[in-house]
Structures are given as structure tokens and as C-alpha cells.
Design a protein around this motif. Structure first.
Motif, short mmCIF file in Angstrom:
data_model
loop_
_atom_site.label_atom_id
_atom_site.label_comp_id
_atom_site.label_asym_id
_atom_site.label_seq_id
_atom_site.Cartn_x
_atom_site.Cartn_y
_atom_site.Cartn_z
N ALA A 1 0.82 -1.21 0.00
CA ALA A 1 0.00 0.00 0.00
C ALA A 1 0.86 1.26 0.00
N ASN A 2 1.85 1.30 0.87
CA ASN A 2 2.71 2.49 0.99
C ASN A 2 3.95 2.32 0.14
N ARG A 3 3.81 2.58 -1.14
CA ARG A 3 4.89 2.35 -2.09
C ARG A 3 5.58 3.64 -2.53
N THR A 4 5.49 4.69 -1.74
CA THR A 4 6.20 5.93 -2.04
C THR A 4 7.60 5.85 -1.44
N GLY A 5 8.53 6.63 -2.00
CA GLY A 5 9.90 6.61 -1.51
C GLY A 5 10.63 5.38 -2.00
N LEU A 6 11.94 5.38 -1.85
CA LEU A 6 12.74 4.25 -2.33
C LEU A 6 12.38 2.97 -1.61
N LEU A 7 12.26 3.01 -0.30
CA LEU A 7 11.99 1.80 0.45
C LEU A 7 10.65 1.20 0.07
N GLY A 8 9.64 2.04 -0.09
CA GLY A 8 8.33 1.54 -0.51
C GLY A 8 8.36 0.96 -1.91
N ARG A 9 9.04 1.63 -2.83
CA ARG A 9 9.13 1.12 -4.21
C ARG A 9 9.88 -0.20 -4.25
N TRP A 10 10.95 -0.31 -3.48
CA TRP A 10 11.71 -1.56 -3.47
C TRP A 10 10.85 -2.72 -2.96
N GLN A 11 10.08 -2.47 -1.92
CA GLN A 11 9.21 -3.54 -1.40
C GLN A 11 8.11 -3.86 -2.41
N GLY B 1 6.70 2.59 -13.69
CA GLY B 1 7.46 3.68 -13.08
C GLY B 1 8.54 3.26 -12.10
N PRO B 2 8.26 2.32 -11.18
CA PRO B 2 9.27 1.96 -10.17
C PRO B 2 10.50 1.24 -10.73
#
Length: 706
Positions: free
Chosen positions: A456-466, A645-646
Motif C-alpha cells: 500500500a505504501n509504495r512511495t519513496g525508495l523503500l516503498g518502491r523496493w518492497q 514507473g518503479p
């Protein structure tokens, strides 16, 4: 891996790991430095002003006197000193020694220290044959291009290597890329003066340039009275050996003597090396041999890991395509009604997300559901929030804190349906997720279904990586596991089970920290099949900080190891249990334990490659693997109906996120080996999944195969 007393998590192993990596890197650097050994013609030394007249206009054998002046000597008439550079070499030095022995000729060999360490027995043959050994630096460096301390160290290392090989204390020196006195540059002279004033410098009167392989007649013509430069390593020396066979007997018949440089100049025999020098040389040889072994081993490891990784990608792509077609055919059929579906939501301090979770479940389009929220002793208002919603078909059960497995089993006991959906308290379902999730259970052989969990929280590098990890790693693996009939995990966020399968598995066990993996493996052992339904979409809150991510993945990894150990005997069983053991657990062992454990060594080797291997080749390999991963990721995103995008974060994921994941595996492995028992680390919720409650219809529709 049964229950044990709680122990402190080990800490000292991080220092040991760092020390081991530093030692490994130092060994690889030693090998990289040593294997940079050159040969005549492979390097162009820096040209500059000529040396002083006393050196450039003198004879070939030169001595630096204490007062700084240079004296030189030439060989007497009718004397030839054959000198051989760059050895010893296992292919060519023995052949040259045979020719010399056959014609009772002696020669001087200027040997490279790293080569002496590689082939000490050949250096021993040279000495035993009555020949002379001089120093030619340790790695064949161009003397005028390196600092004085480096050249001095190279000569000391070479002298130690010679002593360890059984040679005497060295007195003669020839710097690499040197030739006649007249060709001596000021830089080379200065290097000799500053770094090796105690050695006699032996230049040459006649350079055969045999390293160019000019032909046997040309080499024979260049062998004349005086000091003659030849080579016994660094390339094909067949012409050199053939020229010796012709030139030596021809010149001996004319009265010429073939002697060592020291014999020609009547120099005193060199003193024997002292024991301390021999020991230093032996330690150096062991270090060099160990470094070479490490480099070879890691090269093989890299090759095997790369081959396995590519094979895994290929299998994932093939099975994903098969599964995609299978899922598309399944979705073309009308949705079947399977009776009452009971949804069990274990909840502990889930106030941030529980309302969105319950509303998304009740708002699903499946016609007959009940929702059972089991409050497992929450210290916040989780139960009160659900009760105040006043929603029909929603039941709240309160119990003292006993852990997630106990909460699940409580909900299962109270459930009225024969099909149960187990849901985490921070998960938001798409409106058609329940109906899609239970459809595979129309097949009586299927006991459980895994849904499609999204971050759900896929913003930022950490969120995109997950997010990428969920889509690429978890979901591609689940497609593959279904085709291989060995699905090891139905995620706690979204999974459907037959009551009969739950009963056969003995309920949800609390023996491991990965209760979902343990439970799924138990279902497989009971003879049921487990499948993956990508169209059953649910959004879950992923860790928002590195610390929370570490705790979550540490628990997952350690718990998965516990489950693998608990169900290890399935390797020897048949049917679904055997598929789990030999395929599922074998896959987890290889890709989630063994390969991650080797990742630090591979990363150290990668740094070594950047420093010592051909940069274009290293860059090409890295670019090739990255391109393959990006292509695979793009396919996985397309299958899941996600945007591309990610993808730009994927290369960064390989150099940051991956390292965190393999450190998790190392920590988990150490914890398992020392017999520790890990606490349940709970993640702090921030309510990130609520944002998907409104977007659920659009996102769920995108995830369906077309």
C-alpha cells in the motif's frame, strides 16, 4: 528447532563477518596485485630523459658505490652470459634447462617473485642445475613508474620468495623493461639508486627481442659474446628453445664459454639465505596460494550463482506464462457460489487500519460472508472501533494476548462456513477479492488459495523496493510454485482455506514465527494442493523504516527456517508432501538461505573485479544482469497490471536493498545455529492501506489477466 529458552540475539558475529570480509578482500587484492604480473612486451614503460653518463655509457654490469658513483664491468672475451627473464614458467623453463644441461652451459635467470611462489620447484631445478637466479621484481612492475617504497617492497618480497624456494641470498638485479645501458632512463636509474643500491644491476649487451618471436634465425644471430637477454616466460618460447639448440653448440665449437654472470666476473658465491628470510618467504607463498585459491573459488561461485540465477529467471518466465494462461481461462468462467465464507481477522493494536479492513470485507461483492475479528489483547481501541461500526455480519471476539496463531484458531472455531479466509488486520481487500479468492476451491483437490498481496505504501525508495519485491519476487515465485505444485506459503494478508484442510493440518501452529508458511506446509503434507489467484487483490501496509523492515524480514526469514526444519522429512515423502520437500523446501533452501549466505562474498568479489579485472567486461556483465532483471520485472509488473514507473529504482535495489536482505539471512542463520529463540517484532502501523479502499475497484480490475 523446538521451543527453547529465550536468549539474547548474537552480536559478535557482525564483527566476525566484517573481519572475514576484510580478510577475503585483502586476499583477493593480493591475488589481483600478483596476477597483474606482466612480461616483456606487455607494458610500455614511461619514457623520459636519459640517465647519467656514468650509467648510460658504462658496461652492462653496474654497481652503485657508497659515494654515489657508478662503476661497471663488462664480460671477458670469448664469454657469453645467457640471461632469461620473467620466469619460472612450467611450460618453457624446464625445456630451456634441458638444452643447457645437454650442452653443459650455465645461465642466469632473472625471476619474478610471484612466479617463484607459483612454481618453487622449478626455481629449485634452476639452482640445482648450477645456474644463477637474480631478482626481477615481484610483479614485473616498470621501475620508473612506481614509488620507491613499492619497488623496494617488491624486491624484498622476491628475495624472500627465492629464499623459500631454496635459493641463496640474491645479489643480482635486473629491472623489468630494461635493456642496454644506453637505453637506461633517468627514472629507471633513480629507481635503482633509491630502492636497490645494494644489488648489482645487470643490463644487457644484446637484446634478442625473442618475446616478439622474430624467428629462430634472428634469435640465433643476436646471441653474441657478452650478456644476452632472452625470456623463459610470458608467451610462446618455442623459438627461443630452438635458437638455443642451434647457437650454443655452434658458438662452443668456436671456443666460447656459456657461464653465469657471477662466473664470468669471478664474483664470490652468494651467501645462503637465513632461516628468518626463508620463513617469511614461505608465509608469503602460503598467502599468495591462498589468495589464488580464493579467487578461483569465488570465480566458480560467481559462475554457478549466475547460472542458477539465470536458470531461475528462465523457469519463472516460463511458468509465469503458463500460469497466466491458466488463470485467464479460470477467470473466463462465471463465478461460482460456494456457500458461506467466514473471514477471520486476528488483530493486535490495529486501530490505524482495522476500520478500512473490515469495511473492505463487508463491501465485497461475494453474496454470503461473515467477518470475525479476534482482538488479541490489544492495548489500543481496536475492538471498540469495530464494535462502534455496527456493521451486520461482523463479530468481535476479545481474548487475552496469546499470539496470532491462537487468535486465528479462536476465529476458526467460531466460524460458521466451510471456507475460511484468513486476513491480517492491516489489509484492505478489493471489492471482488473474496469472490475471486475462493473460486479455485471449486476443485475438490485444492485445500488453500493464496491471494495477490500488494504494497500500500509504495512511495519513496523503500516503498518502491518492497513493491517490486512483492510483484517480482513473491508473485512470480507463487506462479511457479503453483505449476510445480509446491506452494510453501499462503500469506497471512489474504488466503482462503477449506475447513477440512485446516482440520487435516491440525490448525494454525504456534511452533514457528512464520505461522503462515508453517500452516501452508502442513496443508500440503496433509495431501491438499495449494494455488495462487492473482486477481484476488489486497493491499497491505509494508514497513516504512529500515528498522521496521529489518525486524519484519528477520522474523519472516527465521520463521521460514523453522518451518523448513520442522517439515524437513517431506523430502522423503510422496505426493503433495514430497513436492513440498523436494521442490518447495529445496527451492527455499537454495534461494532464500544458501545463495544469500554467499552474497557477501560475491559482493566482495564484485568490488575486486572493479579494481583488478577488465572494467569493460565487468560493466558488461553487470549491465547484462541488470537488463535481464529489468526485463523480468517489466513482465511481472505487466502481469500484475502495475505501472512501470518503479523500474528505475531496480538497479539501486541491487546495491542497497539486496544487501539488507542477505544480512537478514545471515542474522537468522546465526540465530538458528546458536539455538536462540526470536521475539515477535510487531510493526508500528500508520494506516497506509486506507488510501486504497476507494481505489480498489480500478486497481483490482487492472490485475486480472486479459
Amino acid at each position: 528447532m523446538g521451543k527453547r529458552a529465550l536468549r539474547r540475539e548474537p552480536r559478535a558475529h557482525w564483527a566476525l563477518l566484517l573481519l572475514a570480509m576484510l580478510v577475503l578482500f585483502a586476499g583477493l587484492c593480493l591475488n589481483g596485485y600478483v596476477t597483474g604480473t606482466g612480461a616483456e612486451g606487455t607494458h610500455v614503460p614511461v619514457e623520459g630523459a636519459p640517465g647519467p653518463a656514468a650509467a648510460t655509457e658504462g658496461a652492462a654490469v653496474q654497481r652503485l658505490e657508497p659515494d654515489g658513483t657508478v662503476t661497471s664491468r663488462a664480460l671477458p672475451a670469448k664469454t657469453i652470459a645467457l640471461t632469461f627473464d620473467d620466469g619460472p614458467d612450467p611450460a618453457w623453463t624446464p625445456g630451456i634447462l634441458e638444452v643447457l644441461a645437454r650442452h653443459r652451459a650455465h645461465a642466469t635467470f632473472f625471476q619474478v617473485g610471484s612466479q617463484i611462489n607459483r612454481y618453487p620447484e622449478i626455481t629449485r631445478q634452476v639452482v640445482d642445475g648450477g645456474h644463477e637466479v637474480g631478482l626481477h621484481t615481484f610483479t614485473h612492475v616498470a621501475a620508473g613508474t612506481v614509488p620507491a617504497w613499492q619497488l623496494e617492497a617488491e624486491l624484498k618480497l622476491t628475495a624472500n620468495a627465492l629464499a623459500a624456494a631454496g635459493g641463496p641470498r640474491a645479489t643480482l638485479l635486473r629491472l623489468p623493461y630494461s635493456a642496454t645501458p644506453r637505453a637506461q632512463s633517468a627514472a629507471e636509474y633513480d629507481a635503482w639508486r633509491r630502492s636497490a643500491p645494494g644489488y648489482l644491476q645487470v643490463l644487457t649487451d644484446h637484446d634478442t627481442e625473442d618475446w616478439r618471436r622474430p624467428g629462430v634465425p634472428a634469435i640465433v644471430a643476436a646471441i653474441k659474446p657478452g650478456i644476452v637477454m632472452l625470456h623463459d616466460s610470458g608467451g610462446d618460447r618455442a623459438q627461443t628453445i630452438a635458437a638455443l639448440e642451434q647457437a650454443i653448440p655452434k658458438l662452443q665449437a668456436k671456443g666460447y664459454r656459456f657461464v653465469t654472470v657471477s662466473e664470468a666476473l669471478r664474483l664470490p658465491p652468494p651467501a645462503a639465505a637465513d632461516p628468518a628470510q626463508r620463513w617469511r618467504g614461505l608465509i608469503l607463498r602460503i598467502a599468495q596460494d591462498t589468495a589464488a585459491w580464493l579467487a578461483r573459488t569465488l570465480t566458480v561461485l560467481m559462475t554457478v550463482a549466475a547460472a542458477i540465477g539465470l536458470l531461475r529467471l528462465l523457469i519463472q518466465l516460463v511458468t509465469a506464462r503458463i500460469h497466466w494462461r491458466r488463470a485467464r481461462a479460470r477467470h473466463e468462467r462465471p463465478l461460482a457460489y460456494l456457500g458461506l465464507v467466514s473471514v477471520v481477522v486476528p488483530a493486535y493494536n490495529e486501530a490505524a487500519n482495522i476500520e478500512a479492513t473490515v469495511r473492505s470485507l463487508i463491501g465485497n461483492d461475494y453474496p454470503d460472508i461473515e467477518v470475525i475479528v479476534v482482538d488479541d489483547g490489544s492495548s489500543d481501541d481496536t475492538a471498540g472501533i469495530v464494535e462502534r461500526l455496527g456493521l451486520p455480519r461482523v463479530t468481535v471476539i476479545r481474548q487475552p494476548n496469546a499470539g496470532k496463531p491462537a487468535a486465528l484458531n479462536t476465529g476458526i472455531r467460531y466460524a460458521g462456513g466451510d471456507i475460511l479466509v484468513l486476513v491480517d488486520g492491516d489489509t484492505v481487500f478489493a471489492p471482488d477479492a473474496l469472490g475471486r479468492l475462493v473460486q479455485p476451491l471449486t476443485d475438490p483437490e485444492i485445500g488453500a488459495v493464496s491471494g495477490n498481496t500488494k504494497v500500500a505504501n509504495r512511495t519513496g525508495l523503500l516503498g518502491r523496493w518492497q513493491h517490486l519485491e512483492y510483484v517480482i519476487g513473491f508473485n512470480l515465485d507463487r506462479r511457479m510454485f503453483e505449476i510445480a505444485r509446491c506452494m510453501p506459503t499462503v500469506p497471512g494478508a489474504i488466503g482462503a482455506f477449506r475447513r477440512a484442510a485446516i482440520q487435516d493440518a491440525g490448525g494454525v501452529s504456534a511452533q514457528t514465527l512464520a505461522e503462515d508458511t508453517d500452516f501452508t506446509m502442513a496443508v500440503l503434507r496433509a495431501g491438499w494442493h495449494v494455488v495462487y489467484e492473482p486477481a484476488a487483490v489486497a493491499w497491505t501496509e509494508a514497513p516504512a523504516t529500515v528498522r521496521q523492515l529489518w525486524r519484519q524480514r528477520y522474523r519472516w526469514c527465521y520463521g521460514t527456517m523453522q518451518a523448513m526444519w520442522k517439515h524437513r522429512d517431506t523430502v522423503f515423502q510422496r505426493g503433495p508432501a514430497g513436492h513440498l520437500g523436494r521442490r518447495g523446501i529445496g527451492y527455499l533452501l537454495l534461494f532464500q538461505v544458501l545463495l544469500p549466505l554467499t552474497a557477501p562474498m560475491i559482493d566482495v568479489y564484485g568490488v575486486y573485479g572493479l579494481l583488478f579485472l577488465h572494467p569493460v567486461k565487468v560493466a558488461a556483465v553487470w549491465a547484462g544482469f541488470t537488463a535481464a532483471q529489468v526485463a523480468t520485472a517489466a513482465l511481472a509488473l505487466r502481469m500484475d497490471g502495475e505501472r512501470y514507473g518503479p523500474l528505475w529504482t531496480l538497479p539501486l535495489q541491487q546495491v542497497v536493498y539486496r544487501q539488507l536482505m542477505y544480512l537478514v539471512v545471515i542474522q537468522s542463520t546465526i540465530m538458528a545455529l546458536v539455538g536462540g529463540r526470536l521475539r515477535w517484532h510487531r510493526m508500528v502501523r500508520i494506516g497506509a492501506a486506507q488510501q486504497y479502499a476507494a481505489a480498489a475497484p480500478r486497481e483490482a480490475d487492472a490485475a486480472r489477466p486479459r
